[in-house]
Write an enzyme that holds these catalytic residues in place. Sequence first.
Site, PDB file in Angstrom:
ATOM      1  NE  ARG A   1      -2.431   1.177   3.505  1.00 24.55           N
ATOM      2  CZ  ARG A   1      -3.114   0.928   4.609  1.00 24.55           C
ATOM      3  NH1 ARG A   1      -4.397   0.612   4.543  1.00 24.55           N
ATOM      4  NH2 ARG A   1      -2.531   0.964   5.786  1.00 24.55           N
TER       5      ARG A   1
ATOM      6  NE  ARG B   1       4.029  27.696   2.746  1.00 20.27           N
ATOM      7  CZ  ARG B   1       3.121  28.417   2.097  1.00 20.27           C
ATOM      8  NH1 ARG B   1       3.464  29.515   1.448  1.00 20.27           N
ATOM      9  NH2 ARG B   1       1.851  28.043   2.089  1.00 20.27           N
TER      10      ARG B   1
ATOM     11  CE  LYS C   1      -2.280   4.228   7.098  1.00 23.92           C
ATOM     12  NZ  LYS C   1      -3.490   4.688   7.766  1.00 23.92           N
TER      13      LYS C   1
ATOM     14  CD  GLU D   1     -11.993   5.651   5.368  1.00 26.16           C
ATOM     15  OE1 GLU D   1     -11.380   4.570   5.454  1.00 26.16           O
ATOM     16  OE2 GLU D   1     -11.584   6.613   4.680  1.00 26.16           O
TER      17      GLU D   1
ATOM     18  CG  LEU E   1      -6.537   3.543   3.941  1.00 24.01           C
ATOM     19  CD1 LEU E   1      -5.656   4.427   3.063  1.00 24.01           C
ATOM     20  CD2 LEU E   1      -5.980   3.464   5.339  1.00 24.01           C
TER      21      LEU E   1
HETATM   22  N1  PDD Z   1      -5.430   4.130  10.375  1.00 27.15           N
HETATM   23  N2  PDD Z   1      -9.423   4.076   7.238  1.00 27.15           N
HETATM   24  C1  PDD Z   1      -8.696   5.106   7.693  1.00 27.15           C
HETATM   25  C2  PDD Z   1      -9.145   6.491   7.412  1.00 27.15           C
HETATM   26  C3  PDD Z   1      -7.510   4.851   8.431  1.00 27.15           C
HETATM   27  O1  PDD Z   1      -6.778   5.888   8.886  1.00 27.15           O
HETATM   28  C4  PDD Z   1      -7.130   3.513   8.692  1.00 27.15           C
HETATM   29  C5  PDD Z   1      -5.878   3.178   9.452  1.00 27.15           C
HETATM   30  C6  PDD Z   1      -7.946   2.472   8.200  1.00 27.15           C
HETATM   31  C7  PDD Z   1      -7.600   1.021   8.413  1.00 27.15           C
HETATM   32  O2  PDD Z   1      -6.494   0.627   7.635  1.00 27.15           O
HETATM   33  P1  PDD Z   1      -5.531  -0.551   8.130  1.00 27.15           P
HETATM   34  O3  PDD Z   1      -6.384  -1.723   8.387  1.00 27.15           O
HETATM   35  O4  PDD Z   1      -4.610  -0.746   6.996  1.00 27.15           O
HETATM   36  O5  PDD Z   1      -4.854  -0.060   9.383  1.00 27.15           O
HETATM   37  C8  PDD Z   1      -9.071   2.791   7.452  1.00 27.15           C
HETATM   38  C9  PDD Z   1      -4.169   3.920  11.072  1.00 27.15           C
HETATM   39  C10 PDD Z   1      -4.163   2.707  11.933  1.00 27.15           C
HETATM   40  C11 PDD Z   1      -3.790   5.197  11.822  1.00 27.15           C
HETATM   41  O6  PDD Z   1      -3.994   6.250  11.239  1.00 27.15           O
HETATM   42  O7  PDD Z   1      -3.264   5.127  12.934  1.00 27.15           O
END
Ligand code: PDD
Length: 287
Positions: free
Chosen positions: A52, A101, A151, A183, A207
């Site tokens: 990812r 910047r 992400k 989500e 995500l």
């Molecule tokens: N967050 N959706 C969002 C918006 C997220 O930030 C995350 C993960 C997930 C779940 O993804 P995964 O199963 O790959 O962790 C879904 C991480 C844990 C964080 O920001 O700390």
Amino acid sequence: MSRIVYVNGDYLPEEEAKVSVFDRGFLMADAVYEVTSVLDGKLLDFEGHAARLARSLSELDMQAPVGHEELLEIHRELVKRNDLVDGMIYLQVTRGNPGDRDFVFPDPETTRPTLVLFTQSKPGMADAPMSKTGAKIISIEDIRWGRRDIKTVQLLYPSMGKMAAKKAGCDDAWLIEDGFVTEGTSNNAYIVKGGRIITRDLSHDILHGITRAAVLRFAREAQMEVVERPFTIAEAKEADEAFTTSASAFVMPVVEIDGVTLGDGKPGPIAKRLREIYLEESRKTAT
Ligand code: PDD
């Protein structure tokens, strides 16, 4: 003992781990991240997180700072140097420090990406108290940008969502767009109705959770029915159960949505079973 942090090739005590004020991660949130959990000193689904990360970087035209093997080596070295048993490894890649910047991306030939990794110790995280009682959530409007599949470190709104939940005496927030749940603030969202597990299908809207992929695979292997489609917040309030998934909380039961109690107000049987299966199977393949 001071935590050992990785910064661009060096393992440093956290007090000495620094990046420039001109770093684009700091100035522009021009950065992506990953969170990989560690149980018994082993990495859960490193391959999924690495894949990812590669995708996030490529979607943003950002260079990979190190190759796959070196990335794994850095994760392992940090676990070792910090005696990490249970917890997480946070990784961030930024477009680097161009020395000033500017909205325009710097030349990748002269500006190298910044790579930072650090550990977060969470002893006994597999037995987190909330997994026994379940989480209470509120719903808020999803006003994030349109590429939530990348992400990025643009986490101000999710952070505000958690604060709103806290203020309401709850644990987390689900994000709503046109009446449908996208989500959670930092997790993927699910409901269970009539034995069927329902979760939003993959698109730019959410995500693509690494835990989500594993949990859906395990659910199907256990002959549970999975439906990938959007569901409304109204539907969620009438569900038999609900839960979220993420690398930091695994499978987390949800027992209340906007003050509406789900089922008997206790974690549901499917969420509980999926948490068990996920932990059991992930430990087996942890590296
Ligand atoms: N967050 N959706 C969002 C918006 C997220 O930030 C995350 C993960 C997930 C779940 O993804 P995964 O199963 O790959 O962790 C879904 C991480 C844990 C964080 O920001 O700390």
